[in-house]
Each structure stands twice: as structure tokens, then as C-alpha cells.
Design a protein around this motif. Structure first.
Motif, PDB file in Angstrom:
ATOM      1  N   LYS A  86       0.868  -1.181   0.000  1.00 34.03           N
ATOM      2  CA  LYS A  86       0.000   0.000   0.000  1.00 34.03           C
ATOM      3  C   LYS A  86       0.895   1.218   0.000  1.00 34.03           C
ATOM      4  CE  LYS A  86      -3.800  -2.104   2.631  1.00 34.03           C
ATOM      5  NZ  LYS A  86      -4.646  -1.991   3.858  1.00 34.03           N
ATOM      6  N   ALA A  87       0.422   2.289  -0.605  1.00 32.52           N
ATOM      7  CA  ALA A  87       1.234   3.507  -0.657  1.00 32.52           C
ATOM      8  C   ALA A  87       0.337   4.721  -0.725  1.00 32.52           C
ATOM      9  CB  ALA A  87       2.159   3.475  -1.868  1.00 32.52           C
ATOM     10  N   THR A  88       0.890   5.862  -0.350  1.00 32.23           N
ATOM     11  CA  THR A  88       0.191   7.142  -0.472  1.00 32.23           C
ATOM     12  C   THR A  88       1.042   8.067  -1.328  1.00 32.23           C
ATOM     13  OG1 THR A  88      -0.834   6.886   1.703  1.00 32.23           O
ATOM     14  CG2 THR A  88      -0.766   9.100   0.785  1.00 32.23           C
ATOM     15  N   PHE A  89       0.535   8.376  -2.513  1.00 34.97           N
ATOM     16  CA  PHE A  89       1.252   9.254  -3.424  1.00 34.97           C
ATOM     17  C   PHE A  89       1.009  10.716  -3.053  1.00 34.97           C
ATOM     18  CE2 PHE A  89       0.599   5.423  -5.999  1.00 34.97           C
ATOM     19  CZ  PHE A  89       1.884   5.213  -6.465  1.00 34.97           C
ATOM     20  N   THR A  90       2.046  11.501  -3.134  1.00 39.80           N
ATOM     21  CA  THR A  90       1.962  12.948  -2.913  1.00 39.80           C
ATOM     22  C   THR A  90       2.686  13.646  -4.067  1.00 39.80           C
ATOM     23  OG1 THR A  90       4.010  13.067  -1.636  1.00 39.80           O
ATOM     24  CG2 THR A  90       1.986  12.587  -0.417  1.00 39.80           C
ATOM     25  N   LYS A  91       2.746  14.965  -3.995  1.00 44.70           N
ATOM     26  CA  LYS A  91       3.452  15.707  -5.043  1.00 44.70           C
ATOM     27  C   LYS A  91       4.939  15.356  -5.062  1.00 44.70           C
ATOM     28  CE  LYS A  91       0.299  19.657  -5.132  1.00 44.70           C
ATOM     29  NZ  LYS A  91       0.143  21.121  -4.930  1.00 44.70           N
ATOM     30  N   LYS A  92       5.476  14.985  -3.911  1.00 42.70           N
ATOM     31  CA  LYS A  92       6.897  14.642  -3.826  1.00 42.70           C
ATOM     32  C   LYS A  92       7.148  13.152  -4.039  1.00 42.70           C
ATOM     33  CE  LYS A  92       8.168  18.436  -0.710  1.00 42.70           C
ATOM     34  NZ  LYS A  92       8.787  18.799   0.587  1.00 42.70           N
ATOM     35  N   LEU A  93       6.167  12.315  -3.747  1.00 43.50           N
ATOM     36  CA  LEU A  93       6.324  10.869  -3.889  1.00 43.50           C
ATOM     37  C   LEU A  93       5.394  10.386  -4.993  1.00 43.50           C
ATOM     38  CD1 LEU A  93       7.569   8.238  -2.821  1.00 43.50           C
ATOM     39  CD2 LEU A  93       5.604   8.034  -1.285  1.00 43.50           C
ATOM     40  N   THR A  94       5.932  10.147  -6.180  1.00 40.20           N
ATOM     41  CA  THR A  94       5.121   9.739  -7.335  1.00 40.20           C
ATOM     42  C   THR A  94       5.475   8.344  -7.830  1.00 40.20           C
ATOM     43  OG1 THR A  94       6.693  10.778  -8.857  1.00 40.20           O
ATOM     44  CG2 THR A  94       4.834  12.134  -8.092  1.00 40.20           C
ATOM     45  N   GLU A  95       6.369   7.634  -7.146  1.00 41.96           N
ATOM     46  CA  GLU A  95       6.782   6.305  -7.585  1.00 41.96           C
ATOM     47  C   GLU A  95       7.024   5.419  -6.375  1.00 41.96           C
ATOM     48  OE1 GLU A  95       9.643   5.675 -11.002  1.00 41.96           O
ATOM     49  OE2 GLU A  95      10.875   4.983  -9.306  1.00 41.96           O
ATOM     50  N   VAL A  96       6.372   4.260  -6.379  1.00 43.65           N
ATOM     51  CA  VAL A  96       6.508   3.315  -5.267  1.00 43.65           C
ATOM     52  C   VAL A  96       6.580   1.902  -5.850  1.00 43.65           C
ATOM     53  CG1 VAL A  96       5.445   2.372  -3.188  1.00 43.65           C
ATOM     54  CG2 VAL A  96       5.205   4.803  -3.697  1.00 43.65           C
ATOM     55  N   GLY A  97       7.400   1.041  -5.255  1.00 43.02           N
ATOM     56  CA  GLY A  97       7.471  -0.337  -5.737  1.00 43.02           C
ATOM     57  C   GLY A  97       8.472  -1.154  -4.953  1.00 43.02           C
ATOM     58  N   PHE A  98       9.139  -2.085  -5.686  1.00 43.39           N
ATOM     59  CA  PHE A  98      10.040  -3.030  -5.043  1.00 43.39           C
ATOM     60  C   PHE A  98      11.408  -2.976  -5.724  1.00 43.39           C
ATOM     61  CE2 PHE A  98       5.703  -4.541  -4.909  1.00 43.39           C
ATOM     62  CZ  PHE A  98       5.506  -4.793  -3.569  1.00 43.39           C
ATOM     63  N   ASP A  99      12.440  -2.677  -4.953  1.00 45.01           N
ATOM     64  CA  ASP A  99      13.798  -2.604  -5.503  1.00 45.01           C
ATOM     65  C   ASP A  99      14.301  -3.974  -5.964  1.00 45.01           C
ATOM     66  OD1 ASP A  99      14.154   0.136  -5.120  1.00 45.01           O
ATOM     67  OD2 ASP A  99      14.680  -0.162  -3.014  1.00 45.01           O
ATOM     68  N   LYS A 100      13.947  -5.019  -5.237  1.00 44.35           N
ATOM     69  CA  LYS A 100      14.476  -6.359  -5.521  1.00 44.35           C
ATOM     70  C   LYS A 100      13.335  -7.364  -5.527  1.00 44.35           C
ATOM     71  CE  LYS A 100      18.669  -5.059  -3.016  1.00 44.35           C
ATOM     72  NZ  LYS A 100      19.553  -5.363  -1.874  1.00 44.35           N
ATOM     73  N   LEU A 101      12.421  -7.187  -6.490  1.00 44.34           N
ATOM     74  CA  LEU A 101      11.265  -8.086  -6.532  1.00 44.34           C
ATOM     75  C   LEU A 101      11.664  -9.480  -7.007  1.00 44.34           C
ATOM     76  CD1 LEU A 101       8.231  -8.374  -6.163  1.00 44.34           C
ATOM     77  CD2 LEU A 101       7.937  -7.704  -8.554  1.00 44.34           C
ATOM     78  N   VAL A 102      12.543  -9.568  -8.041  1.00 43.93           N
ATOM     79  CA  VAL A 102      12.972 -10.861  -8.579  1.00 43.93           C
ATOM     80  C   VAL A 102      14.495 -10.920  -8.575  1.00 43.93           C
ATOM     81  CG1 VAL A 102      12.872 -12.449 -10.529  1.00 43.93           C
ATOM     82  CG2 VAL A 102      10.960 -10.889 -10.088  1.00 43.93           C
ATOM     83  N   LEU A 103      15.049 -11.962  -7.978  1.00 42.19           N
ATOM     84  CA  LEU A 103      16.498 -12.120  -7.919  1.00 42.19           C
ATOM     85  C   LEU A 103      17.046 -12.680  -9.233  1.00 42.19           C
ATOM     86  CD1 LEU A 103      16.914 -13.572  -4.316  1.00 42.19           C
ATOM     87  CD2 LEU A 103      17.185 -11.193  -5.071  1.00 42.19           C
TER      88      LEU A 103
END
Length: 306
Positions: free
Chosen positions: A52-69
Motif C-alpha cells: 500500500k502507498a500514499t502518493f503525494t506531489k513529492k512521492l510519485t513512484e513506489v514499488g520493489f527494488d528487488k522483486l525478482v532475484l
């Protein structure tokens, strides 16, 4: 692909279209599932992530840095590709929403009347129980007045209306262990006033004769509503004979309204005030009150001369 840590990152980004859709909103919340499959189909799942994430004017991208090894994509021994048809498939299920604007409608006369009726009926049921023989079956605590008289009541009501009793009955004190409290400085009349107040029977037993001692009791046990009821009775009883005594009480107990009313009566009835019983003895014991009176009288004289 992150070569250094040898992993695949997947992110969800807020697009210009999304921003347009939610124009005027400060925050946009999202819940999403990201899945990575081997090949063009979705039969072989390599990895899945939910967040879950909350997007703001400063935060426009959310995800997983290492989803698949890296080891999930390539064979560790010969570094050959294990992906079907050299493809990976990424799917995303996304739910986006904004916080609702809650609009509170103004209370109508009917809704206010219903609430008042409900509260009155609730108190009346408590009062009826208190006045009935069944009351004894609903009590779990005993109050003793200063002459040893016993008054049965409910610790729930005591705790609900008095922070002092609430503290007393939630700590490992003698009163909690024995389910009783000896009110060494409270007479039977005041205990009855206390119980009437607890059970919603009203404050009709408060009179000019007992309001002072009832107020002191209410103060001691931090019962603000009962304190206000006592002050109301005293306000109706301020006259040239009681003004100084009430002024002393108000000054000691922080009763600002009563203090102002008593101060207002004194200059207008100075002759009667000065002949009140025990006035000299009272004033000698409370020089701070004498100072209050003198200051108030001086202020009135200055105002009259302007």
C-alpha cells in the motif's frame, strides 16, 4: 535490471493522467499487487509483491527494488537463460482512491430533540433503579459518611464521574481491595447529593444551606458538573450577608463567576456588609480577600470619576 545486486525491480509510477484525474487532491492512496511470470503467459509465477502507498506531489513512484532475484531468471551454473522464449510478463492489479470528504450536516431540531430525549430517558432509567428495591442488587461498592452511615453504590458510576475515584479503584489500594471508602469529611446529606448526581436523579437537594460543603466535596473528588451545579445555587444566593463568605470560597476554589458576582455586591451594600456577623474575624484570616475588595472598590471609584 540491477547488475550490482543482480535483481529486478518493479515500480508503480503516478502518470500525468492520474494527476489530472485527482486534481485538487493533496494525497492519493493506492493498493497494488505486482506479479512477474516467466514467458509470455502467466502460468509460471516467478515472484509476487503486494503493498500500500500514499502518493503525494513529492512521492510519485513506489514499488520493489528487488522483486525478482538474478538466480530466478538465470541458471546459476552455466548462466544460461531459463526464461521461456526470453520473455518475462509483469501484471499489476491497482486500486487507487482519495480520502473521502466527510460532510457533516447541521443538526436539525428533530434530531436534537431525539438526542435530548434519549439522554433524559437514559438518566430516568438510572434514577428509577436507584429509587427501587432492586438497587441493592446492582451495587458493588460502599461509601461511609463521616458519622458511619452506609451508602451502597456502583464503582462504575463513581469511576465514570470522578477521576479521583477512578484512580482509587484502578490501583491496588485499600478501597479497591475492600470495596468501600470512608468519607471522613463528608456528612450524610452530601453523600445523598453525590448519589443523586451519579444516578441522574438531579441536583434538587442542593440548597443555599448545603451548597458550600457540597461544592468542597465535588472539588475534592474532581466532579466538575456537580461543582458547577453547586456554584449555580450559590450564585442565586449572593447577598450582602453572604457576599464576603462566598468571595472567600470563590477565591480559594477558583470560581471566577461567583467571585465577580460577590465583588459586585459588596460595594453596593457596603453598610450591610460591614455589619455582617463575624466579618472582622473572617477578614483577619483572609488578608488576600481584603486586598481584592479594596482593589475592586478603587477600580469602581476611578471608573465613576472618569
Amino acid at each position: 535490471m540491477d547488475e550490482e545486486v543482480k535483481s529486478l525491480g518493479v515500480f508503480l509510477a503516478l502518470t500525468d493522467d492520474d494527476c489530472t484525474r485527482f486534481t485538487g487532491q493533496q494525497e492519493i492512496s493506492a493498493e497494488f499487487d505486482l506479479s512477474v511470470y516467466s514467458g509470455k503467459a502467466t502460468s509460471t509465477l516467478l515472484q509476487k509483491g503486494s503493498t500500500k502507498a500514499t502518493f503525494t506531489k513529492k512521492l510519485t513512484e513506489v514499488g520493489f527494488d528487488k522483486l525478482v532475484l538474478h538466480t530466478q531468471l538465470f541458471d546459476a551454473e552455466d548462466n544460461s537463460k531459463t526464461l521461456r522464449d526470453d520473455y518475462i510478463t509483469i501484471t499489476a492489479n491497482v486500486l487507487m482512491y482519495t480520502k473521502p470528504n466527510i460532510v457533516r450536516l447541521p443538526e436539525t431540531a428533530n434530531s436534537l430533540k431525539r438526542r435530548q430525549t434519549f439522554a433524559a430517558n437514559h438518566l430516568q432509567r438510572q434514577a428509577n433503579l436507584f429509587a427501587s428495591e432492586k438497587h441493592a442488587f446492582a451495587t458493588d461498592f460502599i461509601l461511609y459518611s463521616n458519622d458511619g452511615q452506609e451508602f451502597r453504590t456502583s464503582r462504575f458510576l463513581l469511576m465514570a464521574h470522578s477521576p479521583v475515584f477512578a484512580a482509587m479503584l484502578t490501583h491496588d489500594l485499600q478501597e479497591k481491595q475492600q470495596s468501600l471508602c470512608k468519607l471522613a469529611d463528608v456528612d450524610p446529606e452530601c453523600v445523598e447529593i453525590l448519589l443523586d448526581f451519579l444516578y441522574g436523579c438531579g441536583v434538587d437537594k442542593i440548597t443555599a444551606a448545603n451548597a458550600e460543603k457540597a461544592l468542597i466535596m465535588a472539588d475534592k473528588y474532581q466532579m466538575a458538573d456537580l461543582r458547577r451545579a453547586c456554584e449555580d445555587v450559590l450564585l442565586d444566593s449572593v447577598n450582602s450577608e453572604t457576599a464576603v463568605r462566598y468571595l472567600i470560597l470563590a477565591h480559594q476554589r477558583g470560581l471566577d463567576v461567583l467571585k465577580e458576582v460577590a465583588l459586585g455586591v459588596i460595594p453596593k451594600n457596603m453598610k450591610n456588609v460591614l455589619t455582617a456577623k463575624n466579618l472582622e474575624e473572617v477578614l483577619q484570616s483572609h488578608p488576600d480577600v481584603v486586598e481584592l475588595i479594596m482593589e475592586h472598590c478603587s477600580k469602581r471609584m476611578r471608573t465613576a470619576n472618569e
